[in-house]
Every structure is written in C-alpha cells, then in structure tokens.
Write a protein that holds these residues in place. Structure first.
Motif, short mmCIF file in Angstrom:
data_model
loop_
_atom_site.label_atom_id
_atom_site.label_comp_id
_atom_site.label_asym_id
_atom_site.label_seq_id
_atom_site.Cartn_x
_atom_site.Cartn_y
_atom_site.Cartn_z
N ARG A 146 0.85 -1.19 0.00
CA ARG A 146 0.00 0.00 0.00
C ARG A 146 0.89 1.24 0.00
O ARG A 146 1.69 1.45 0.90
CB ARG A 146 -0.93 0.03 1.21
CG ARG A 146 -1.88 1.22 1.13
CD ARG A 146 -2.86 1.32 2.25
NE ARG A 146 -3.69 2.51 2.07
CZ ARG A 146 -4.57 2.96 2.94
NH1 ARG A 146 -4.75 2.29 4.08
NH2 ARG A 146 -5.27 4.05 2.70
N PRO A 148 1.00 5.39 0.01
CA PRO A 148 0.09 6.48 0.41
C PRO A 148 -0.46 7.28 -0.75
O PRO A 148 -1.62 7.72 -0.71
CB PRO A 148 0.97 7.34 1.32
CG PRO A 148 1.99 6.40 1.88
CD PRO A 148 2.27 5.41 0.78
N ASP A 151 -4.02 6.77 -2.29
CA ASP A 151 -5.23 7.32 -1.68
C ASP A 151 -5.77 8.52 -2.45
O ASP A 151 -6.93 8.88 -2.30
CB ASP A 151 -4.96 7.73 -0.23
CG ASP A 151 -4.73 6.54 0.70
OD1 ASP A 151 -4.52 5.43 0.19
OD2 ASP A 151 -4.74 6.75 1.93
N THR A 152 -4.91 9.17 -3.27
CA THR A 152 -5.32 10.37 -4.00
C THR A 152 -6.00 10.05 -5.32
O THR A 152 -6.44 10.97 -6.02
CB THR A 152 -4.11 11.29 -4.27
OG1 THR A 152 -3.23 10.66 -5.24
CG2 THR A 152 -3.32 11.55 -2.99
N GLU A 186 -4.46 -4.03 4.97
CA GLU A 186 -3.95 -2.88 4.22
C GLU A 186 -4.74 -2.68 2.93
O GLU A 186 -5.06 -1.55 2.55
CB GLU A 186 -2.46 -3.07 3.94
CG GLU A 186 -1.60 -3.00 5.19
CD GLU A 186 -0.24 -3.64 5.02
OE1 GLU A 186 0.64 -3.34 5.84
OE2 GLU A 186 -0.05 -4.44 4.08
N LEU A 190 -6.96 0.60 1.74
CA LEU A 190 -6.90 1.27 0.44
C LEU A 190 -8.26 1.26 -0.23
O LEU A 190 -8.67 2.25 -0.85
CB LEU A 190 -5.86 0.58 -0.44
CG LEU A 190 -5.69 1.14 -1.84
CD1 LEU A 190 -5.38 2.63 -1.83
CD2 LEU A 190 -4.60 0.38 -2.60
N THR A 191 -9.00 0.17 -0.09
CA THR A 191 -10.35 0.10 -0.64
C THR A 191 -11.22 1.21 -0.05
O THR A 191 -11.99 1.86 -0.77
CB THR A 191 -10.97 -1.27 -0.35
OG1 THR A 191 -10.14 -2.28 -0.92
CG2 THR A 191 -12.36 -1.39 -0.94
N ALA A 193 -10.24 4.06 0.99
CA ALA A 193 -9.80 5.33 0.42
C ALA A 193 -10.25 5.49 -1.03
O ALA A 193 -10.64 6.59 -1.47
CB ALA A 193 -8.28 5.45 0.51
N LEU A 194 -10.23 4.40 -1.80
CA LEU A 194 -10.60 4.47 -3.21
C LEU A 194 -12.11 4.55 -3.41
O LEU A 194 -12.59 5.09 -4.40
CB LEU A 194 -10.07 3.24 -3.96
CG LEU A 194 -8.55 3.10 -4.06
CD1 LEU A 194 -8.19 1.78 -4.73
CD2 LEU A 194 -7.94 4.27 -4.81
N ARG A 195 -12.87 3.96 -2.49
CA ARG A 195 -14.34 3.96 -2.55
C ARG A 195 -14.87 3.44 -3.89
O ARG A 195 -15.71 4.09 -4.52
CB ARG A 195 -14.90 5.36 -2.26
CG ARG A 195 -14.46 5.96 -0.95
CD ARG A 195 -15.14 7.28 -0.66
NE ARG A 195 -14.90 8.28 -1.70
CZ ARG A 195 -13.81 9.04 -1.79
NH1 ARG A 195 -12.85 8.93 -0.90
NH2 ARG A 195 -13.69 9.93 -2.76
#
Length: 251
Positions: A146, A148, A151-152, A186, A190-191, A193-195
């Motif tokens: 993962r 960082p 996440d963007t 992890e 991330l999932t 964050a990605l939605r």
C-alpha cells in the motif's frame, strides 16, 4: 446508461478486463515452475483469450510477466504492451513491437483506452495502473504494497468503478520476513480510500510449493480475510471473490 464493464480472473493477478468491448489483459501468467505455483486452475490458455487490445504489466517478476507464454502461445506481438521501463526492456527483447513505457503518473493511450501508471512498491520496481475508457475507471494494484499516494486516485481521476487488489501480504523468509505485498487489512484500508463501486481481490492463491512455503515465502491464501476487513472499513463496497474463469459484471 453506463458502458458495460466486466472482469474475468484468469488466475493470480492475470485478469481480462472488458470495457465496452475494449479488452485489457493484466500481468500475464500461464505457466508454473518449481517455486511458482498458481494454487488454482488457470482459466484460459493464451490461444483461447481471443482479441486483446492492450496488455498491462506491473513489474518483471515471472508470475506477473510471463511473456514467454504469450510468445509460445501465438499471441499477437503487435498488441500494445504498457509497463515500466524494466518491463519494456524485457518485452522488446521478446519481440513485442508496440511497447509503451510509463512510470508513475505517466499515461499511454490506445484508441479510446487510457492507461495511467500510478505508484507501486514491491521487491523490484513496480507500478500500479488506473485503466480508463468510456467513462469507466479501474484501479489495478498488481502485487504492490500500500503506497500512500494511491489514496489520492479518486481526487485525481474521479470515481472508481472497480478496484482489483492483492491481499496475501507476501513475506520473504530469507529476508527476515520482509513484507512485499499488501495484506488483507492494508488492502481493505486502500479500498476504503478508493471507494470503488466494486472490489475484487487477487494474488492470494499463489504458493511456493511444499518446501518453498516453509523456507522462502509466507502468505495469507484466504481472500475472505480481505472481504471481512472491507465489511468493517468500507461496508458500502461490494466485494466479489471470483473463481478463475468467472465473469464478474460491474454495475
């Protein structure tokens, strides 16, 4: 109405993504060696894939970059192949004629398809990918840790329809159990964050053989650990555990 989107897991991280008829093959792996076992049936041969519009390869490890199998299987070597410089060098050496080199945040286009490399981290140089066509967006995580910056992605690319993520937390025993792949928790983070509308785990059935599992690698082979973690961290995301050969349709 949204453009039809589906994914078929061939095995491991080898996926066949179909975006309204644009077909993208990821991280090909069709054969095995004494220390690389799929741990599950491979759902297709190279010859049975049909038309492929582009191949994306995250890094040069054999279980993600089985280009010899593509060559031996009669794959069209004029098909665009997209990957980082390390992969591009190998692909050109194997005879691929349309090789597109991309590093993090660089993009390549093939007709209506856009493939953007995004950051990755692994035991060797790796990128991950955002794959887009006809208003659809897919994140393909290869077998990265993962990172960082991932996440963007929703801020950079808009809503994600499908996230395909590794989950086995692979550790290398001779390197003091150094972790080189994100684990289930992890990947679930991330999932969240990605939605994405849907998430599909991969890279979990792989093993190194009876001796290799004791001496070389340690990994979590149960994708339900990821599904359970997503249920806690991002309950709105639909997680599909897909057997090789099963076509998963994304709404």
């Amino acid at each position: 109405m949204s453009t039809p989107l589906s994914v078929t897991r061939i095995g491991h991280a080898c996926q066949l993504i179909d975006i309204g008829g644009i077909r993208v093959l990821t991280d090909p792996w069709f054969t095995q060696t004494a220390v690389y076992y799929q741990g599950e049936p491979v759902a297709a041969t190279v010859g049975s894939l049909g038309r492929v519009d582009a191949v994306v390869v995250s890094h040069e490890h054999y279980d993600h970059c089985d280009l010899d199998a593509l060559v031996a299987g009669g794959f069209d070597l004029g098909t665009p192949l997209i990957g980082p410089g390390t992969v591009a060098t190998i692909a050109r050496g194997k005879g691929f004629r349309d090789v597109r080199t991309v590093e993090a945040w660089e993009a390549a286009t093939v007709g209506d398809l856009t493939v953007t490399a995004t950051p990755g981290e692994h035991g060797v140089h790796e990128v991950t990918f955002v794959i887009q066509a006809h208003g659809r967006t897919i994140f393909f995580g290869g077998d990265s840790l993962r990172v960082p910056e991932l996440d963007t992605i929703p801020d950079r690319f808009g809503p994600v329809d499908l996230a395909i993520l590794p989950t086995n937390g692979l550790c290398v025993r001779p390197m003091d159990l150094r972790q080189v792949v994100m684990d289930a928790e992890e990947a679930a983070g991330l999932t969240a964050a990605l939605r994405p509308a849907m998430a599909v785990p991969h890279h979990y059935a792989f093993h190194s053989g009876r001796l290799g599992d004791r001496m070389i690698t340690k990994a979590d082979q149960d994708p339900r650990h990821y599904a359970d973690a997503v249920a806690r961290l991002a309950p709105e995301v639909d997680v599909r555990l897909a057997l090789p050969g099963t076509v998963v349709t994304v709404p």
